[in-house]
Design a protein around this motif. Sequence first.
Motif, short mmCIF file in Angstrom:
data_model
loop_
_atom_site.label_atom_id
_atom_site.label_comp_id
_atom_site.label_asym_id
_atom_site.label_seq_id
_atom_site.Cartn_x
_atom_site.Cartn_y
_atom_site.Cartn_z
N SER A 46 0.85 -1.19 0.00
CA SER A 46 0.00 0.00 0.00
C SER A 46 0.88 1.24 0.00
O SER A 46 1.91 1.28 0.70
CB SER A 46 -0.93 0.01 1.22
N ALA A 47 0.45 2.23 -0.76
CA ALA A 47 1.18 3.50 -0.79
C ALA A 47 0.92 4.33 0.47
O ALA A 47 1.63 5.29 0.73
CB ALA A 47 0.79 4.31 -2.02
N GLU A 48 -0.09 3.95 1.25
CA GLU A 48 -0.46 4.72 2.43
C GLU A 48 0.42 4.43 3.63
O GLU A 48 0.62 5.29 4.48
CB GLU A 48 -1.93 4.41 2.79
N SER A 49 0.97 3.22 3.73
CA SER A 49 1.75 2.85 4.91
C SER A 49 2.75 1.76 4.56
O SER A 49 2.42 0.81 3.84
CB SER A 49 0.82 2.36 6.03
N SER A 50 3.97 1.90 5.10
CA SER A 50 5.00 0.89 4.87
C SER A 50 4.74 -0.38 5.68
O SER A 50 5.43 -1.38 5.50
CB SER A 50 6.37 1.46 5.23
N SER A 51 3.76 -0.34 6.59
CA SER A 51 3.45 -1.52 7.39
C SER A 51 2.92 -2.67 6.54
O SER A 51 2.90 -3.82 6.98
CB SER A 51 2.44 -1.18 8.49
N HIS A 52 2.48 -2.36 5.31
CA HIS A 52 1.97 -3.40 4.42
C HIS A 52 3.04 -3.93 3.47
O HIS A 52 2.75 -4.80 2.64
CB HIS A 52 0.79 -2.85 3.61
N ASP A 53 4.28 -3.43 3.60
CA ASP A 53 5.36 -3.95 2.76
C ASP A 53 5.67 -5.39 3.15
O ASP A 53 5.63 -5.75 4.34
CB ASP A 53 6.62 -3.10 2.92
N GLN A 54 5.98 -6.21 2.16
CA GLN A 54 6.30 -7.61 2.41
C GLN A 54 7.67 -7.94 1.81
O GLN A 54 7.93 -7.63 0.65
CB GLN A 54 5.26 -8.54 1.77
N VAL A 55 8.53 -8.56 2.61
CA VAL A 55 9.78 -9.09 2.09
C VAL A 55 9.47 -10.48 1.52
O VAL A 55 9.25 -11.43 2.26
CB VAL A 55 10.85 -9.17 3.20
N LEU A 56 9.43 -10.57 0.21
CA LEU A 56 9.03 -11.82 -0.44
C LEU A 56 10.14 -12.87 -0.37
O LEU A 56 9.86 -14.06 -0.33
CB LEU A 56 8.65 -11.55 -1.89
N ASP A 57 11.38 -12.41 -0.38
CA ASP A 57 12.50 -13.34 -0.28
C ASP A 57 13.76 -12.56 0.05
O ASP A 57 13.88 -11.37 -0.29
CB ASP A 57 12.70 -14.11 -1.59
N GLU A 58 14.69 -13.19 0.72
CA GLU A 58 15.99 -12.62 0.99
C GLU A 58 17.01 -13.75 1.01
O GLU A 58 16.82 -14.76 1.68
CB GLU A 58 16.02 -11.83 2.31
N ILE A 59 18.09 -13.56 0.25
CA ILE A 59 19.10 -14.61 0.12
C ILE A 59 20.48 -13.99 0.27
O ILE A 59 20.69 -12.81 0.00
CB ILE A 59 19.01 -15.35 -1.23
N LEU A 60 21.43 -14.82 0.70
CA LEU A 60 22.83 -14.43 0.76
C LEU A 60 23.56 -15.08 -0.40
O LEU A 60 23.40 -16.29 -0.65
CB LEU A 60 23.45 -14.87 2.09
N VAL A 61 24.37 -14.30 -1.09
CA VAL A 61 25.15 -14.80 -2.21
C VAL A 61 26.62 -14.65 -1.86
O VAL A 61 27.09 -13.55 -1.59
CB VAL A 61 24.83 -14.02 -3.51
#
Length: 238
Positions: free
Chosen positions: A47-62
């Motif tokens: 949502s553009a209204e609040s960053s609380s709705h941001d989702q980290v879909l994936d995070e990897i170490l390379v």
Amino acid sequence: MAMINVVNMVVLDNPTQFTNPFRFEITFECLQQLEDDIEWKVIYVGSAESSSHDQVLDEILVGPVPVGVNKFVLEADPPSLESIPNGDILGVTVVLVTCSYKEQEFTRVGYYVNNEYGEECDEEEEVEAGPPPGPLDLKKVSRTILADKPRVTRFPIAWNKQDVVAAAGEGQQQQRQQTQPPGDEMAAEVSDSDMPGMHMTMTPPDMDDGKIVRFGPDVIVTPEVPRMEDDGDAMMVA
């Protein structure tokens, strides 16, 4: 100087269904041997209204990252509808691909994403009725990433101990300038004005007024990168 440069990013499987994973083919160059791994994240702006709705879909170490040109495919699951407000499921949003070193983000690539409901209906009826009634049939929702209009932001970070020492020195210099007695500043101004023919003008650098989603201050923003001729969904970062 940055030790990692992202030189190419291709959006794969685009357009596709909303429930399919995000896939990015990333090519980057490592200029020197790194002490630690680099971390990649895919973030969906719910949502553009609040960053609380941001989702980290994936995070990897390379890593360990060899010196030279490297390529890999970064794949992330689709966002969860539970974290997205109903009114923001359809329409335009943003997906971010970020890269960090030692918990310092140094590159962020943002793409606009358009989610559309695939069921055909009369245009006048759609305007009167508004969005399709819930629950949505996600199999009919298509996701299109505007791959030819990425926004790239670079953040200066400390890559090694020398960078840390240099940053500390700059901070001390700025602190000394801020704590300079007012009398000294006035004396300097009078001295400059008394010198004939001398004009000191400080013009702030031009700032990019483009819309960038939650890009922090003191960053270096590159212009939009044109689409490559060979890869329709590719972008090049200088």
